[in-house]
Design an enzyme around this catalytic site. Structure first.
Site, PDB file in Angstrom:
ATOM      1  N   ASP A  46       0.789  -1.128   0.258  1.00 18.72           N
ATOM      2  CA  ASP A  46       0.136  -0.136   0.026  1.00 18.72           C
ATOM      3  C   ASP A  46       1.175   1.159   0.432  1.00 18.72           C
ATOM      4  O   ASP A  46       1.936   1.644   0.669  1.00 18.72           O
ATOM      5  CB  ASP A  46      -0.871   0.166   1.323  1.00 18.72           C
ATOM      6  CG  ASP A  46      -1.925   1.094   1.277  1.00 18.72           C
ATOM      7  OD1 ASP A  46      -2.589   1.513   0.686  1.00 18.72           O
ATOM      8  OD2 ASP A  46      -1.378   1.817   1.405  1.00 18.72           O
ATOM      9  N   TYR A  51       2.947   9.445  -0.187  1.00 17.44           N
ATOM     10  CA  TYR A  51       4.082   8.766   0.744  1.00 17.44           C
ATOM     11  C   TYR A  51       6.098   9.178   0.186  1.00 17.44           C
ATOM     12  O   TYR A  51       6.288   8.898   0.722  1.00 17.44           O
ATOM     13  CB  TYR A  51       3.764   7.765   1.248  1.00 17.44           C
ATOM     14  CG  TYR A  51       2.883   7.297   1.384  1.00 17.44           C
ATOM     15  CD1 TYR A  51       1.700   7.759   1.850  1.00 17.44           C
ATOM     16  CD2 TYR A  51       2.190   6.116   1.469  1.00 17.44           C
ATOM     17  CE1 TYR A  51       0.288   7.953   2.330  1.00 17.44           C
ATOM     18  CE2 TYR A  51       1.433   5.643   1.980  1.00 17.44           C
ATOM     19  CZ  TYR A  51       0.463   7.053   2.352  1.00 17.44           C
ATOM     20  OH  TYR A  51      -0.916   5.924   2.768  1.00 17.44           O
ATOM     21  N   LYS A  76      -2.643   6.531  -4.220  1.00 19.16           N
ATOM     22  CA  LYS A  76      -4.160   7.189  -4.232  1.00 19.16           C
ATOM     23  C   LYS A  76      -3.682   7.942  -4.952  1.00 19.16           C
ATOM     24  O   LYS A  76      -2.355   8.590  -5.183  1.00 19.16           O
ATOM     25  CB  LYS A  76      -4.199   7.364  -2.604  1.00 19.16           C
ATOM     26  CG  LYS A  76      -3.912   5.737  -2.050  1.00 19.16           C
ATOM     27  CD  LYS A  76      -4.311   5.817  -0.628  1.00 19.16           C
ATOM     28  CE  LYS A  76      -3.962   4.787   0.547  1.00 19.16           C
ATOM     29  NZ  LYS A  76      -1.971   4.446   0.471  1.00 19.16           N
ATOM     30  N   HIS A 109      -7.869   9.929  -2.069  1.00 20.08           N
ATOM     31  CA  HIS A 109      -7.484   9.636  -1.204  1.00 20.08           C
ATOM     32  C   HIS A 109      -8.454   9.635   0.360  1.00 20.08           C
ATOM     33  O   HIS A 109      -8.052   9.605   1.488  1.00 20.08           O
ATOM     34  CB  HIS A 109      -5.847  10.272  -0.741  1.00 20.08           C
ATOM     35  CG  HIS A 109      -4.547   9.920   0.279  1.00 20.08           C
ATOM     36  ND1 HIS A 109      -3.609   9.659   0.208  1.00 20.08           N
ATOM     37  CD2 HIS A 109      -4.255   9.067   1.405  1.00 20.08           C
ATOM     38  CE1 HIS A 109      -2.612   8.947   0.905  1.00 20.08           C
ATOM     39  NE2 HIS A 109      -3.417   8.925   1.942  1.00 20.08           N
ATOM     40  N   SER A 232       5.913  -1.184   8.371  1.00 22.82           N
ATOM     41  CA  SER A 232       7.118  -1.253   9.850  1.00 22.82           C
ATOM     42  C   SER A 232       8.444  -0.473   9.126  1.00 22.82           C
ATOM     43  O   SER A 232       8.142  -1.140   8.133  1.00 22.82           O
ATOM     44  CB  SER A 232       8.135  -1.986  10.345  1.00 22.82           C
ATOM     45  OG  SER A 232       8.502  -1.799  11.460  1.00 22.82           O
ATOM     46  N   ASN A 241       4.846  -9.081  11.743  1.00 28.40           N
ATOM     47  CA  ASN A 241       3.288  -8.888  11.714  1.00 28.40           C
ATOM     48  C   ASN A 241       3.138  -9.450  10.510  1.00 28.40           C
ATOM     49  O   ASN A 241       1.713  -9.902  10.315  1.00 28.40           O
ATOM     50  CB  ASN A 241       3.786  -7.617  11.222  1.00 28.40           C
ATOM     51  CG  ASN A 241       4.441  -5.954  12.112  1.00 28.40           C
ATOM     52  OD1 ASN A 241       4.074  -6.553  13.133  1.00 28.40           O
ATOM     53  ND2 ASN A 241       4.348  -5.419  11.363  1.00 28.40           N
TER      54      ASN A 241
HETATM   55  N1  NAP Z   1      -5.524   6.106   3.835  1.00 30.82           N
HETATM   56  C1  NAP Z   1      -4.943   7.019   4.732  1.00 30.82           C
HETATM   57  O1  NAP Z   1      -5.381   8.190   4.565  1.00 30.82           O
HETATM   58  C2  NAP Z   1      -3.635   6.386   5.227  1.00 30.82           C
HETATM   59  C3  NAP Z   1      -3.394   7.393   6.722  1.00 30.82           C
HETATM   60  C4  NAP Z   1      -2.742   6.709   7.594  1.00 30.82           C
HETATM   61  C5  NAP Z   1      -1.908   5.535   7.050  1.00 30.82           C
HETATM   62  N2  NAP Z   1      -2.080   4.645   5.878  1.00 30.82           N
HETATM   63  C6  NAP Z   1      -1.847   2.930   4.890  1.00 30.82           C
HETATM   64  O2  NAP Z   1      -2.190   2.319   6.431  1.00 30.82           O
HETATM   65  C7  NAP Z   1      -0.679   1.767   6.640  1.00 30.82           C
HETATM   66  C8  NAP Z   1      -0.623   1.687   8.144  1.00 30.82           C
HETATM   67  O3  NAP Z   1      -0.864   2.635   8.844  1.00 30.82           O
HETATM   68  P1  NAP Z   1       0.339   3.217   9.489  1.00 30.82           P
HETATM   69  O4  NAP Z   1       1.579   3.509   9.039  1.00 30.82           O
HETATM   70  O5  NAP Z   1      -0.105   5.264  10.314  1.00 30.82           O
HETATM   71  O6  NAP Z   1       0.315   2.786  11.770  1.00 30.82           O
HETATM   72  P2  NAP Z   1       0.352   1.142  12.236  1.00 30.82           P
HETATM   73  O7  NAP Z   1       0.685   0.387  10.946  1.00 30.82           O
HETATM   74  O8  NAP Z   1      -0.502   1.056  12.826  1.00 30.82           O
HETATM   75  O9  NAP Z   1       2.019   1.762  13.127  1.00 30.82           O
HETATM   76  C9  NAP Z   1       2.863   1.567  11.854  1.00 30.82           C
HETATM   77  C10 NAP Z   1       3.559   1.998  14.083  1.00 30.82           C
HETATM   78  O10 NAP Z   1       3.318   1.153  14.257  1.00 30.82           O
HETATM   79  C11 NAP Z   1       5.395   0.422  14.586  1.00 30.82           C
HETATM   80  N3  NAP Z   1       5.550  -1.103  14.932  1.00 30.82           N
HETATM   81  C12 NAP Z   1       5.218  -1.902  13.714  1.00 30.82           C
HETATM   82  N4  NAP Z   1       5.399  -2.811  13.487  1.00 30.82           N
HETATM   83  C13 NAP Z   1       5.232  -3.525  15.523  1.00 30.82           C
HETATM   84  C14 NAP Z   1       5.543  -4.125  15.555  1.00 30.82           C
HETATM   85  N5  NAP Z   1       5.416  -5.359  15.071  1.00 30.82           N
HETATM   86  N6  NAP Z   1       5.522  -4.264  16.934  1.00 30.82           N
HETATM   87  C15 NAP Z   1       6.572  -2.652  17.357  1.00 30.82           C
HETATM   88  N7  NAP Z   1       6.055  -1.880  16.799  1.00 30.82           N
HETATM   89  C16 NAP Z   1       5.453  -1.703  15.600  1.00 30.82           C
HETATM   90  C17 NAP Z   1       5.582   1.375  13.347  1.00 30.82           C
HETATM   91  O11 NAP Z   1       7.572   1.548  14.285  1.00 30.82           O
HETATM   92  P3  NAP Z   1       9.149   0.934  13.031  1.00 30.82           P
HETATM   93  O12 NAP Z   1       8.456   1.989  11.510  1.00 30.82           O
HETATM   94  O13 NAP Z   1       9.647   2.001  14.055  1.00 30.82           O
HETATM   95  O14 NAP Z   1       8.919  -0.786  13.132  1.00 30.82           O
HETATM   96  C18 NAP Z   1       5.214   1.984  13.554  1.00 30.82           C
HETATM   97  O15 NAP Z   1       5.174   3.767  14.912  1.00 30.82           O
HETATM   98  C19 NAP Z   1       0.169   3.203   6.093  1.00 30.82           C
HETATM   99  O16 NAP Z   1       1.745   2.747   6.721  1.00 30.82           O
HETATM  100  C20 NAP Z   1      -0.290   3.403   5.352  1.00 30.82           C
HETATM  101  O17 NAP Z   1      -0.345   2.381   4.085  1.00 30.82           O
HETATM  102  C21 NAP Z   1      -3.610   4.532   5.147  1.00 30.82           C
END
Ligand code: NAP
Length: 273
Positions: A46, A51, A76, A109, A232, A241
């Protein structure tokens, strides 16, 4: 080897239920991370124009050596590029950066209701789908009135809606509406951006199954038939994960996780833009 099941989309395509997110993955580390995730068995990436790492995602896809047809790539259109013509141009730019002539899923988006361009943007996505450049099309951060407006003005509902969703903000009503209308729900910030991983309920469940809190939360999403792509920067955590296909949570576990619902978002409320 991570082998995620695929969910069916309303347009007849399928989507791997687990992928990797790339928001805030620095461009310079993206290609190696994507290549490593694919080597571990992931098939779904994704990304988004916002990004700033589409070119490096494309580099990682090519370096993996895995057939294009086995991979599922989402990108997006960003808010500034909404509108019919601008969206078509934004798609071309994203496809070129990714090095792909077709993406598997193209999303609006954010709705940005105050700009009132999301219907025209959706019409551009319909054209991209008809031309075969986007196999599936969908939206992100849309609420029910926005979805109903797309249906009323174009006759076509999105195949997916990607929204903030995690145990603190499970969006039960929206998920039920999606299910009743054939829309697959994708969960962004599935780990609440890491913010809920020290919760004692998750620690207990992690101990019960010999898993980590992050793996328990990913499993929670999968059990609820959601599409999920934790982010991550660490390949080790990306692999962690994905090691979630050898256990499931029972009804009592789900009831315990339901107590984490505080209604708190990590991001902004899209209805207020
Ligand atoms: N459509 C939208 O508006 C929108 C908005 C936000 C996100 N997204 C998409 O959704 C994806 C995921 O959301 P997100 O990146 O915001 O947040 P998330 O996946 O909920 O959380 C990411 C955080 O969790 C940590 N993490 C990941 N795996 C871990 C593990 N096994 N143990 C401990 N910590 C862990 C990561 O740290 P490290 O990186 O340091 O490991 C990072 O700080 C995004 O990357 C993006 O592709 C879309």
């Amino acid at each position: 080897m991570i082998a995620a099941p695929r969910l069916s989309l309303s347009d007849g395509s399928t989507i791997p239920q687990l992928g990797i997110g790339t928001y805030k993955v620095p461009a310079e580390s993206t290609a190696a991370l994507v290549e490593g995730a694919i080597a571990a068995g992931y098939r779904h990436i994704d990304t988004a124009a916002l990004y700033g790492n589409e070119a490096e995602v494309g580099e990682g896809l090519r370096a993996s050596g895995v057939d294009r047809d086995e991979l599922f790539v989402t990108t997006k259109v960003w808010n500034d590029d909404q509108g019919y013509d601008r969206t078509l141009r934004a798609f071309d730019a994203s496809a070129e950066k990714l090095g792909l002539d077709r993406v598997d899923l193209y999303l609006i988006h954010w709705p940005i209701p105050s700009a009132d361009r999301y219907v025209d943007t959706w019409k551009a996505l319909l054209r991209l789908q008809q031309e075969g450049r986007a196999t599936s099309i969908g939206v992100s951060n849309f609420s029910v009135p926005h979805l109903e407006r797309l249906r009323d003005e174009t006759g076509v509902l999105p195949a997916v809606n990607q929204v903030e969703l995690h145990p603190r903000f499970p969006q039960d009503d929206l998920v039920a509406w999606h299910a009743a209308h054939g829309i697959v729900t994708e969960a962004w910030a599935p780990l609440a951006r890491g913010g809920l991983l020290d919760d004692p309920v998750l620690a207990r469940l992690a101990e019960k199954y010999g898993k980590t809190p992050a793996q328990v939360v990913v499993r929670w999403h999968l059990d609820r038939d959601l599409v999920v792509f934790p982010k991550s920067v660490s390949l080790e955590r990306v692999r962690e994960n994905g090691e979630v296909f050898d256990f499931t949570l029972d009804a009592d576990d789900h009831a315990q996780i339901a107590t984490l619902n505080t209604g708190e978002r990590t991001g902004r409320n899209p209805d207020l833009d």
